[in-house]
Design an enzyme around this catalytic site. Structure first.
Site, PDB file in Angstrom:
ATOM      1  N   LYS A 182      26.544  16.778  53.651  1.00  0.00           N
ATOM      2  CA  LYS A 182      25.291  16.522  54.367  1.00  0.00           C
ATOM      3  C   LYS A 182      24.869  15.058  54.209  1.00  0.00           C
ATOM      4  O   LYS A 182      24.581  14.369  55.168  1.00  0.00           O
ATOM      5  CB  LYS A 182      24.207  17.468  53.841  1.00  0.00           C
ATOM      6  CG  LYS A 182      22.853  17.265  54.474  1.00  0.00           C
ATOM      7  CD  LYS A 182      21.855  18.294  53.994  1.00  0.00           C
ATOM      8  CE  LYS A 182      20.464  17.924  54.491  1.00  0.00           C
ATOM      9  NZ  LYS A 182      19.424  18.860  54.077  1.00  0.00           N
ATOM     10  N   GLU A 188      31.566  13.574  44.101  1.00  0.00           N
ATOM     11  CA  GLU A 188      32.772  14.404  44.018  1.00  0.00           C
ATOM     12  C   GLU A 188      33.493  14.422  45.370  1.00  0.00           C
ATOM     13  O   GLU A 188      34.712  14.273  45.455  1.00  0.00           O
ATOM     14  CB  GLU A 188      32.397  15.845  43.634  1.00  0.00           C
ATOM     15  CG  GLU A 188      31.841  16.012  42.232  1.00  0.00           C
ATOM     16  CD  GLU A 188      30.341  15.784  42.152  1.00  0.00           C
ATOM     17  OE1 GLU A 188      29.763  15.175  43.091  1.00  0.00           O
ATOM     18  OE2 GLU A 188      29.744  16.181  41.143  1.00  0.00           O
ATOM     19  N   GLY A 243      21.376  22.182  52.415  1.00  0.00           N
ATOM     20  CA  GLY A 243      22.806  22.280  52.096  1.00  0.00           C
ATOM     21  C   GLY A 243      23.251  23.722  51.881  1.00  0.00           C
ATOM     22  O   GLY A 243      24.274  24.162  52.390  1.00  0.00           O
ATOM     23  N   ARG A 244      22.474  24.475  51.105  1.00  0.00           N
ATOM     24  CA  ARG A 244      22.888  25.853  50.777  1.00  0.00           C
ATOM     25  C   ARG A 244      22.602  26.824  51.918  1.00  0.00           C
ATOM     26  O   ARG A 244      22.854  28.015  51.793  1.00  0.00           O
ATOM     27  CB  ARG A 244      22.233  26.293  49.469  1.00  0.00           C
ATOM     28  CG  ARG A 244      20.735  26.112  49.412  1.00  0.00           C
ATOM     29  CD  ARG A 244      20.212  26.213  47.985  1.00  0.00           C
ATOM     30  NE  ARG A 244      18.797  25.878  47.887  1.00  0.00           N
ATOM     31  CZ  ARG A 244      18.308  24.651  47.750  1.00  0.00           C
ATOM     32  NH1 ARG A 244      19.139  23.604  47.735  1.00  0.00           N
ATOM     33  NH2 ARG A 244      17.021  24.427  47.644  1.00  0.00           N
ATOM     34  N   GLU A 329      19.504  27.532  43.130  1.00  0.00           N
ATOM     35  CA  GLU A 329      19.112  26.174  43.519  1.00  0.00           C
ATOM     36  C   GLU A 329      17.791  26.217  44.301  1.00  0.00           C
ATOM     37  O   GLU A 329      17.034  25.256  44.308  1.00  0.00           O
ATOM     38  CB  GLU A 329      20.216  25.497  44.360  1.00  0.00           C
ATOM     39  CG  GLU A 329      20.189  23.981  44.235  1.00  0.00           C
ATOM     40  CD  GLU A 329      21.344  23.274  44.940  1.00  0.00           C
ATOM     41  OE1 GLU A 329      21.485  23.417  46.172  1.00  0.00           O
ATOM     42  OE2 GLU A 329      22.102  22.560  44.264  1.00  0.00           O
ATOM     43  N   HIS A 361      35.419  46.850  34.081  1.00  0.00           N
ATOM     44  CA  HIS A 361      36.321  46.818  32.929  1.00  0.00           C
ATOM     45  C   HIS A 361      36.104  45.557  32.095  1.00  0.00           C
ATOM     46  O   HIS A 361      36.968  45.164  31.326  1.00  0.00           O
ATOM     47  CB  HIS A 361      37.771  46.913  33.405  1.00  0.00           C
ATOM     48  CG  HIS A 361      38.037  48.222  34.081  1.00  0.00           C
ATOM     49  ND1 HIS A 361      38.429  49.348  33.398  1.00  0.00           N
ATOM     50  CD2 HIS A 361      37.875  48.607  35.376  1.00  0.00           C
ATOM     51  CE1 HIS A 361      38.538  50.367  34.243  1.00  0.00           C
ATOM     52  NE2 HIS A 361      38.200  49.936  35.451  1.00  0.00           N
ATOM     53  N   LYS A 489      23.014  13.617  37.754  1.00  0.00           N
ATOM     54  CA  LYS A 489      23.744  12.674  38.626  1.00  0.00           C
ATOM     55  C   LYS A 489      23.446  11.241  38.206  1.00  0.00           C
ATOM     56  O   LYS A 489      24.341  10.402  38.125  1.00  0.00           O
ATOM     57  CB  LYS A 489      23.317  12.854  40.082  1.00  0.00           C
ATOM     58  CG  LYS A 489      23.814  14.110  40.749  1.00  0.00           C
ATOM     59  CD  LYS A 489      23.415  14.093  42.222  1.00  0.00           C
ATOM     60  CE  LYS A 489      23.687  15.412  42.900  1.00  0.00           C
ATOM     61  NZ  LYS A 489      23.242  15.472  44.277  1.00  0.00           N
TER      62      LYS A 489
HETATM   63  O1  F6P Z   1      23.734  18.312  44.076  1.00  0.00           O
HETATM   64  C1  F6P Z   1      23.303  19.422  44.760  1.00  0.00           C
HETATM   65  C2  F6P Z   1      23.613  19.314  46.226  1.00  0.00           C
HETATM   66  O2  F6P Z   1      22.796  18.376  46.806  1.00  0.00           O
HETATM   67  C3  F6P Z   1      23.489  20.657  46.923  1.00  0.00           C
HETATM   68  O3  F6P Z   1      22.193  20.965  47.260  1.00  0.00           O
HETATM   69  C4  F6P Z   1      24.399  20.461  48.083  1.00  0.00           C
HETATM   70  O4  F6P Z   1      24.759  21.670  48.685  1.00  0.00           O
HETATM   71  C5  F6P Z   1      25.554  19.757  47.419  1.00  0.00           C
HETATM   72  O5  F6P Z   1      24.968  18.929  46.441  1.00  0.00           O
HETATM   73  C6  F6P Z   1      26.432  18.942  48.329  1.00  0.00           C
HETATM   74  O6  F6P Z   1      25.697  17.959  48.986  1.00  0.00           O
HETATM   75  P1  F6P Z   1      26.281  17.189  50.240  1.00  0.00           P
HETATM   76  O7  F6P Z   1      26.560  18.179  51.303  1.00  0.00           O
HETATM   77  O8  F6P Z   1      25.237  16.199  50.624  1.00  0.00           O
HETATM   78  O9  F6P Z   1      27.559  16.513  49.792  1.00  0.00           O
END
Ligand code: F6P
Length: 525
Positions: A182, A188, A243-244, A329, A361, A489
């Site tokens: 987003k 990452e 995002g979620r 979240e 289990h 972060k």
């Molecule tokens: O760090 C949390 C977050 O912002 C989430 O809310 C989001 O889904 C995820 O990181 C990934 O964010 P992006 O889509 O901006 O890479």
């Protein structure tokens, strides 16, 4: 609950309902006919209904980020106008969905080719959190609908083992990377995307060839351009999609490629059916409202701190992880929407889970006899088209048995009778009795789908989205920001700079310094 069932033969009929292809039995909760009106009154007093309307109609209810919350517009297949600041967002929503459909279809039918002219065989979604969990969960859940030629892969972690192992198996000429972010600033994702790009170039490809192998999904055109992806290869979405909550947007491109645009649309249609139910039904007959209120009853009144999601469809094995982000979240907050610290009630529970049968289990022991009560959502589909017939009823028997065992438990008298029937008596019997008693009275919801298909999965996901909304509204928190992920972060950025030197680090607490320096001494440079 045993007594309540014994005294009311209609309890199942009274406390169950069906909506958007989903059946919910919530009779195995600690409720009476008096409880529900009281819970509904709580929701009314908290203003849930008016907030619901404000959400659907595009008001900026995400106040800390000054944004509307409109994932529902993404599945508004009726195309009724949805206004944000006086502008109907539906034309742009439809335009992106059409572009996605065209692109997905061209990858599927082989029209979209890699730079050497070969069709795509492997699609790699690079993203994390909401840009990973939703597409990953849906592609796994709907694997029966997947295109036979296309292998879907999901890379999320910055632990390079993940992408490193995957790249070894891929052919650059037939691989498509979808960089899903987003913000397009997530460390990452960008690190993985750079690694993939370098791998592609190292295979002897030139920069123009990238256009056939990398597409981006983002709200941030400039950052996509800076990364080196042509905005023509970018699928857009908007800041009013959290995002979620984004799998319905262009973030769902990998889903559309995997199961096809028609099935993607059915996923949206299922969610839309649940949206309608949620928006139109009174609280007492409203499935997301009821799930939310039962969660509040269990959390705030019976002080259960965690909530287990237990799917009995193996294909839903990532559904708990998906819901974990959605719920934790969204509602993991202790400051209310007006900035006041919440001291007198608890908010979101710990949400966890895995495949239900495997759980039986492993951790179900604690569910039955542990000192904490963990409410459970049991989820299963009635049809399992690929399952050998002998498996079907065994699975369902286990599903039903667990809900019954948690509710009924086993009394001391029952244990004694059982042990006596096995021939035990005297000291041997007495020793075992306390270990074999089950308290019971442990709440659960049973959720049944006819079959796990795009439509019912869409409805199921939307059910939980709205549950989270209702709970956030009652707790008076903003379910749509996530400031709590920022501190880690920020610190990681600082520490990354400190790791670039071999000097001992001294600016943190003793533990953090110690760990950093332990690592520095032992890392292979
Ligand atoms: O760090 C949390 C977050 O912002 C989430 O809310 C989001 O889904 C995820 O990181 C990934 O964010 P992006 O889509 O901006 O890479």
């Amino acid at each position: 609950m045993r007594d309540l069932f014994a005294s009311d033969p209609l309890r199942f009929e009274r406390f169950s309902l069906e909506a958007a292809g989903i059946f919910l039995d919530y009779s195995k909760n600690r409720i009476t006919t008096e409880t529900l009106p009281l819970l509904a009154q709580l929701a009314r007093e908290a203003g849930v209904e008016s907030l619901r309307e404000r959400m659907f109609s595009g008001e900026r209810i995400n106040r800390t980020e000054n944004r509307a919350v409109l994932h529902t517009a993404l599945r508004n297949l009726d195309n009724t106008p949805v206004m944000v600041d006086g502008v109907d967002v539906m034309p742009q929503v439809n335009a992106v969905r059409q572009r996605m459909a065209r692109f997905a279809e061209s990858v599927r039918n082989g029209e979209w080719r890699g730079h050497t002219g070969q069709p795509i065989t492997d699609v790699v979604n690079i993203g994390i959190g909401g840009s990973d969990l939703g597409p990953l969960m849906v592609c796994r859940a709907l694997h029966r609908f997947a295109h036979p030629r296309l292998r879907m892969h999901f890379v999320s972690t910055v632990d390079g083992d993940q992408i490193g192992c995957l790249l070894k198996k891929l052919n650059p000429a037939t691989t498509l990377f979808i960089v899903a972010s987003k913000t397009f600033t997530t460390q990452e994702t960008l690190t993985n995307a750079h690694t993939a790009r370098q791998w592609f170039l190292d295979a002897g490809n030139d920069t123009p060839a990238i256009a056939r192998h990398f597409v981006a999904i983002s709200t941030n055109t400039q950052a996509v351009r800076n990364f080196g992806i042509d905005p023509d290869n970018m699928f857009e979405f908007w800041d009013w999609v959290g995002g979620r909550y984004s799998l319905w947007s262009a973030i769902g491109l990998s889903i559309a490629i995997c199961i096809g645009p028609d099935n993607f649309e059915k996923l949206l249609a299922g969610a839309q059916a649940m949206d309608r139910h949620f928006r139109e039904m009174p609280i007492e007959k409203n499935m997301p409202m009821l799930l939310a209120l039962l969660g509040i009853l269990n959390g705030n009144y019976f002080h259960c701190h965690s909530h287990l999601i237990s799917p009995y469809n193996q294909a839903l094995d990532r559904f708990p992880a998906y819901l974990q982000q959605l719920d934790m979240e969204s509602n993991g907050k202790t400051v209310d929407i007006d900035g006041r610290h919440i001291t007198d009630y608890e908010t979101g529970p710990v949400v966890w889970g895995d495949s239900g049968i495997n759980g039986q289990h492993a951790y179900y022991q604690l569910l039955h006899q542990g000192s904490n009560v963990t409410p459970v959502d049991f989820i299963v589909s009635i049809e399992h088209p690929d399952a050998p017939p002998a498996h079907r009823d065994i699975l369902m028997a286990n599903f039903f048995a667990q809900t019954e065992a948690l509710m009924r438990g086993k009394t001391e008298a029952e244990v004694r009778a059982e042990l006596a029937a096995q021939g035990l008596s005297g000291e041997a019997l007495e020793k075992l009795v306390p270990h074999k008693i089950f308290e019971g009275n442990r709440p659960s919801n049973s959720i049944l789908l006819q079959r796990l298909d795009p439509q019912t999965l869409g409805a199921l996901i939307a059910l939980y989205e709205h549950k989270v909304f209702v709970q956030g509204a009652i707790w008076n928190i903003n379910s749509y920001d996530q400031w709590g992920v920022e501190l880690g972060k920020q610190l990681a950025k600082k520490i990354e700079a400190q790791l670039a030197t071999s000097e001992p680090t001294t600016c943190h607490d003793a533990s953090t310094n110690g760990l950093i320096n332990y690592y520095k001494k032992r890392r292979q440079v």
